[in-house]
Design a protein around this motif. Structure first.
Motif, PDB file in Angstrom:
ATOM      1  N   CYS A 101      35.020  -2.114 -14.178  1.00 50.48           N
ATOM      2  CA  CYS A 101      36.453  -2.246 -12.688  1.00 50.48           C
ATOM      3  C   CYS A 101      35.300  -1.561 -11.318  1.00 50.48           C
ATOM      4  CB  CYS A 101      37.964  -2.186 -12.349  1.00 50.48           C
ATOM      5  SG  CYS A 101      38.227  -2.239 -10.818  1.00 50.48           S
ATOM      6  N   VAL A 102      34.891  -2.131 -10.361  1.00 55.51           N
ATOM      7  CA  VAL A 102      33.804  -1.090  -9.519  1.00 55.51           C
ATOM      8  C   VAL A 102      34.370  -1.905  -7.814  1.00 55.51           C
ATOM      9  CG1 VAL A 102      32.329  -1.057 -10.484  1.00 55.51           C
ATOM     10  CG2 VAL A 102      32.551  -3.525  -8.899  1.00 55.51           C
ATOM     11  N   SER A 103      34.424  -0.657  -6.805  1.00 57.06           N
ATOM     12  CA  SER A 103      34.333  -0.814  -5.322  1.00 57.06           C
ATOM     13  C   SER A 103      33.574  -1.453  -5.070  1.00 57.06           C
ATOM     14  CB  SER A 103      34.937   0.629  -5.353  1.00 57.06           C
ATOM     15  OG  SER A 103      33.395   1.244  -4.868  1.00 57.06           O
ATOM     16  N   GLY A 104      33.639  -1.468  -4.123  1.00 58.67           N
ATOM     17  CA  GLY A 104      32.322  -2.237  -2.910  1.00 58.67           C
ATOM     18  C   GLY A 104      32.883  -3.812  -3.137  1.00 58.67           C
ATOM     19  N   GLY A 105      31.488  -4.722  -2.635  1.00 57.06           N
ATOM     20  CA  GLY A 105      31.646  -6.168  -2.557  1.00 57.06           C
ATOM     21  C   GLY A 105      31.604  -7.114  -3.974  1.00 57.06           C
ATOM     22  N   TRP A 106      32.038  -6.014  -5.346  1.00 58.04           N
ATOM     23  CA  TRP A 106      32.018  -6.826  -6.473  1.00 58.04           C
ATOM     24  C   TRP A 106      33.763  -6.414  -6.546  1.00 58.04           C
ATOM     25  CZ3 TRP A 106      29.395 -11.116  -6.930  1.00 58.04           C
ATOM     26  CH2 TRP A 106      27.906 -11.040  -6.240  1.00 58.04           C
ATOM     27  N   ASP A 107      34.487  -6.831  -7.934  1.00 63.40           N
ATOM     28  CA  ASP A 107      35.562  -6.447  -8.244  1.00 63.40           C
ATOM     29  C   ASP A 107      35.524  -5.857  -9.695  1.00 63.40           C
ATOM     30  OD1 ASP A 107      37.961  -7.342  -6.351  1.00 63.40           O
ATOM     31  OD2 ASP A 107      37.252  -9.204  -6.981  1.00 63.40           O
ATOM     32  N   TYR A 108      34.072  -6.644 -10.656  1.00 63.04           N
ATOM     33  CA  TYR A 108      33.686  -6.146 -12.150  1.00 63.04           C
ATOM     34  C   TYR A 108      32.319  -5.964 -12.266  1.00 63.04           C
ATOM     35  CZ  TYR A 108      38.692  -6.154 -13.315  1.00 63.04           C
ATOM     36  OH  TYR A 108      40.132  -5.891 -12.649  1.00 63.04           O
ATOM     37  N   ILE A 109      31.738  -5.376 -12.840  1.00 63.12           N
ATOM     38  CA  ILE A 109      30.546  -5.625 -13.687  1.00 63.12           C
ATOM     39  C   ILE A 109      30.365  -5.494 -15.664  1.00 63.12           C
ATOM     40  CG2 ILE A 109      27.874  -4.824 -14.176  1.00 63.12           C
ATOM     41  CD1 ILE A 109      28.619  -3.521 -11.032  1.00 63.12           C
ATOM     42  N   LEU A 110      30.048  -6.573 -15.877  1.00 60.77           N
ATOM     43  CA  LEU A 110      30.017  -6.668 -17.493  1.00 60.77           C
ATOM     44  C   LEU A 110      28.612  -6.540 -17.425  1.00 60.77           C
ATOM     45  CD1 LEU A 110      32.140  -9.930 -17.439  1.00 60.77           C
ATOM     46  CD2 LEU A 110      33.082  -7.935 -17.429  1.00 60.77           C
ATOM     47  N   LYS A 111      29.034  -5.910 -18.646  1.00 61.78           N
ATOM     48  CA  LYS A 111      26.784  -6.233 -19.199  1.00 61.78           C
ATOM     49  C   LYS A 111      27.122  -6.990 -20.083  1.00 61.78           C
ATOM     50  CE  LYS A 111      23.931  -3.084 -21.704  1.00 61.78           C
ATOM     51  NZ  LYS A 111      22.949  -1.454 -21.729  1.00 61.78           N
ATOM     52  N   VAL A 112      26.139  -7.809 -20.768  1.00 64.32           N
ATOM     53  CA  VAL A 112      26.017  -9.341 -21.251  1.00 64.32           C
ATOM     54  C   VAL A 112      25.240  -9.399 -22.357  1.00 64.32           C
ATOM     55  CG1 VAL A 112      26.715 -11.248 -21.974  1.00 64.32           C
ATOM     56  CG2 VAL A 112      28.218  -9.945 -19.751  1.00 64.32           C
ATOM     57  N   ALA A 113      25.336  -8.633 -23.394  1.00 65.27           N
ATOM     58  CA  ALA A 113      24.023  -9.329 -24.227  1.00 65.27           C
ATOM     59  C   ALA A 113      24.397 -10.767 -25.114  1.00 65.27           C
ATOM     60  CB  ALA A 113      23.626  -8.377 -25.251  1.00 65.27           C
ATOM     61  N   THR A 114      22.520 -12.188 -24.878  1.00 61.88           N
ATOM     62  CA  THR A 114      22.784 -13.173 -25.569  1.00 61.88           C
ATOM     63  C   THR A 114      21.654 -13.280 -26.578  1.00 61.88           C
ATOM     64  OG1 THR A 114      22.265 -14.587 -23.898  1.00 61.88           O
ATOM     65  CG2 THR A 114      25.215 -14.103 -24.791  1.00 61.88           C
ATOM     66  N   LYS A 115      21.529 -14.008 -27.339  1.00 61.65           N
ATOM     67  CA  LYS A 115      20.412 -14.339 -27.652  1.00 61.65           C
ATOM     68  C   LYS A 115      18.847 -14.603 -26.798  1.00 61.65           C
ATOM     69  CE  LYS A 115      18.043 -17.040 -31.534  1.00 61.65           C
ATOM     70  NZ  LYS A 115      17.992 -18.302 -32.152  1.00 61.65           N
ATOM     71  N   ASP A 116      19.208 -15.505 -25.900  1.00 64.91           N
ATOM     72  CA  ASP A 116      18.477 -16.167 -24.756  1.00 64.91           C
ATOM     73  C   ASP A 116      19.235 -16.419 -23.892  1.00 64.91           C
ATOM     74  OD1 ASP A 116      19.889 -18.308 -25.697  1.00 64.91           O
ATOM     75  OD2 ASP A 116      18.515 -18.952 -27.457  1.00 64.91           O
ATOM     76  N   MET A 117      18.526 -17.515 -22.463  1.00 64.94           N
ATOM     77  CA  MET A 117      19.227 -18.045 -21.789  1.00 64.94           C
ATOM     78  C   MET A 117      19.751 -19.658 -22.190  1.00 64.94           C
ATOM     79  SD  MET A 117      19.246 -18.596 -18.721  1.00 64.94           S
ATOM     80  CE  MET A 117      17.948 -16.750 -18.047  1.00 64.94           C
ATOM     81  N   PRO A 118      19.767 -19.956 -23.438  1.00 64.12           N
ATOM     82  CA  PRO A 118      20.967 -20.786 -23.736  1.00 64.12           C
ATOM     83  C   PRO A 118      21.344 -20.282 -23.571  1.00 64.12           C
ATOM     84  CG  PRO A 118      18.784 -21.997 -24.472  1.00 64.12           C
ATOM     85  CD  PRO A 118      18.660 -20.627 -24.090  1.00 64.12           C
ATOM     86  N   SER A 119      21.837 -19.628 -25.045  1.00 66.72           N
ATOM     87  CA  SER A 119      23.305 -18.598 -25.514  1.00 66.72           C
ATOM     88  C   SER A 119      23.919 -18.259 -24.103  1.00 66.72           C
ATOM     89  CB  SER A 119      22.584 -17.859 -26.294  1.00 66.72           C
ATOM     90  OG  SER A 119      21.901 -18.595 -27.505  1.00 66.72           O
ATOM     91  N   PHE A 120      23.287 -17.286 -23.342  1.00 64.81           N
ATOM     92  CA  PHE A 120      23.685 -17.168 -22.031  1.00 64.81           C
ATOM     93  C   PHE A 120      24.200 -17.926 -20.922  1.00 64.81           C
ATOM     94  CE2 PHE A 120      23.965 -15.808 -17.370  1.00 64.81           C
ATOM     95  CZ  PHE A 120      24.397 -14.315 -18.212  1.00 64.81           C
ATOM     96  N   HIS A 121      23.518 -19.236 -21.189  1.00 64.30           N
ATOM     97  CA  HIS A 121      24.865 -20.371 -20.061  1.00 64.30           C
ATOM     98  C   HIS A 121      25.790 -21.216 -20.798  1.00 64.30           C
ATOM     99  CE1 HIS A 121      24.402 -24.623 -18.998  1.00 64.30           C
ATOM    100  NE2 HIS A 121      24.682 -24.408 -17.765  1.00 64.30           N
ATOM    101  N   HIS A 122      25.254 -20.872 -22.427  1.00 69.41           N
ATOM    102  CA  HIS A 122      27.398 -21.074 -22.685  1.00 69.41           C
ATOM    103  C   HIS A 122      28.008 -20.151 -22.723  1.00 69.41           C
ATOM    104  CE1 HIS A 122      29.077 -22.958 -26.275  1.00 69.41           C
ATOM    105  NE2 HIS A 122      29.242 -22.290 -26.799  1.00 69.41           N
ATOM    106  N   PHE A 123      27.799 -18.752 -23.028  1.00 68.98           N
ATOM    107  CA  PHE A 123      28.659 -17.661 -22.567  1.00 68.98           C
ATOM    108  C   PHE A 123      29.559 -17.966 -21.441  1.00 68.98           C
ATOM    109  CE2 PHE A 123      29.063 -13.990 -20.347  1.00 68.98           C
ATOM    110  CZ  PHE A 123      29.974 -13.057 -20.829  1.00 68.98           C
ATOM    111  N   ILE A 124      28.271 -18.034 -20.279  1.00 76.99           N
ATOM    112  CA  ILE A 124      28.263 -18.552 -18.957  1.00 76.99           C
ATOM    113  C   ILE A 124      30.228 -19.695 -19.001  1.00 76.99           C
ATOM    114  CG2 ILE A 124      28.074 -18.817 -16.248  1.00 76.99           C
ATOM    115  CD1 ILE A 124      27.949 -16.081 -16.922  1.00 76.99           C
ATOM    116  N   SER A 125      29.026 -20.719 -19.565  1.00 77.88           N
ATOM    117  CA  SER A 125      29.974 -21.592 -18.591  1.00 77.88           C
ATOM    118  C   SER A 125      31.371 -22.229 -19.676  1.00 77.88           C
ATOM    119  CB  SER A 125      29.197 -23.015 -18.992  1.00 77.88           C
ATOM    120  OG  SER A 125      28.181 -22.803 -18.433  1.00 77.88           O
ATOM    121  N   ASN A 126      31.128 -21.559 -21.020  1.00 81.06           N
ATOM    122  CA  ASN A 126      32.698 -21.715 -21.556  1.00 81.06           C
ATOM    123  C   ASN A 126      33.221 -20.992 -21.981  1.00 81.06           C
ATOM    124  OD1 ASN A 126      31.147 -24.756 -22.586  1.00 81.06           O
ATOM    125  ND2 ASN A 126      29.795 -24.168 -23.718  1.00 81.06           N
TER     126      ASN A 126
END
Length: 156
Positions: A101-126
């Motif tokens: 939870c951060v101050s400034g222009g964003w409310d939160y920052i997440l560090k996310v680890a996935t296998k590849d771009m399709p996996s990341f897209h699935h994570f974001i979308s679903n």
């Protein structure tokens, strides 16, 4: 905290932050104490919360987590309930390594680890986007990890 750290406590914390697999015998030898007082000091540092937990740092690439992203999140509203809901849901997601939870222009920052771009897209979308009250998600991908350290080294 109840314990005032002396130079031996600081030395022990620095040693453990560099190599948590060190045993009491090795730590004792390096800080110049016998094993029994070293063990008692370590126990006290754990009880007082200076040592939260002892873990192994694993190479993400060996686990096929090749894509690491930093996601900046803004929420539509700032109610306590909305923030608690967001935090509880993201903290349970296996892809999410950190929730800040951060101050400034964003409310939160997440560090996310996935296998590849399709996996990341699935994570974001679903998984991430369906959380209620998310206004924006902005993702940056780690191209090269120049420095990675978890230690808070202290001077005696």
């Amino acid at each position: 905290m109840g314990v005032k750290l002396d130079h031996i406590d600081i030395a022990m914390l620095n040693l453990l932050q560099q190599d948590a697999s060190l045993g009491v015998k090795e730590i004792a030898a390096r800080v110049g104490l016998s094993q029994s007082p070293t063990f008692e000091r370590l126990k006290k540092l754990k009880q007082e919360g200076y040592i939260k937990k002892i873990v192994a740092l694993v190479d993400n690439k060996k686990l096929d987590k090749n894509l690491v992203a930093i996601c900046m999140i803004t929420l539509k509203e700032q109610s306590i309930e909305t923030k608690q809901n967001f935090e509880a849901q993201t903290a349970q997601m296996q892809e999410v390594m950190e929730v800040l939870c951060v101050s400034g222009g964003w409310d939160y920052i997440l560090k996310v680890a996935t296998k590849d771009m399709p996996s990341f897209h699935h994570f974001i979308s679903n998984r991430l986007a369906p959380i209620q009250h998310i206004a924006n998600i902005n993702s940056n991908f780690i191209l090269n990890e120049v420095k990675y350290d978890t230690a808070f080294l202290m001077e005696p």
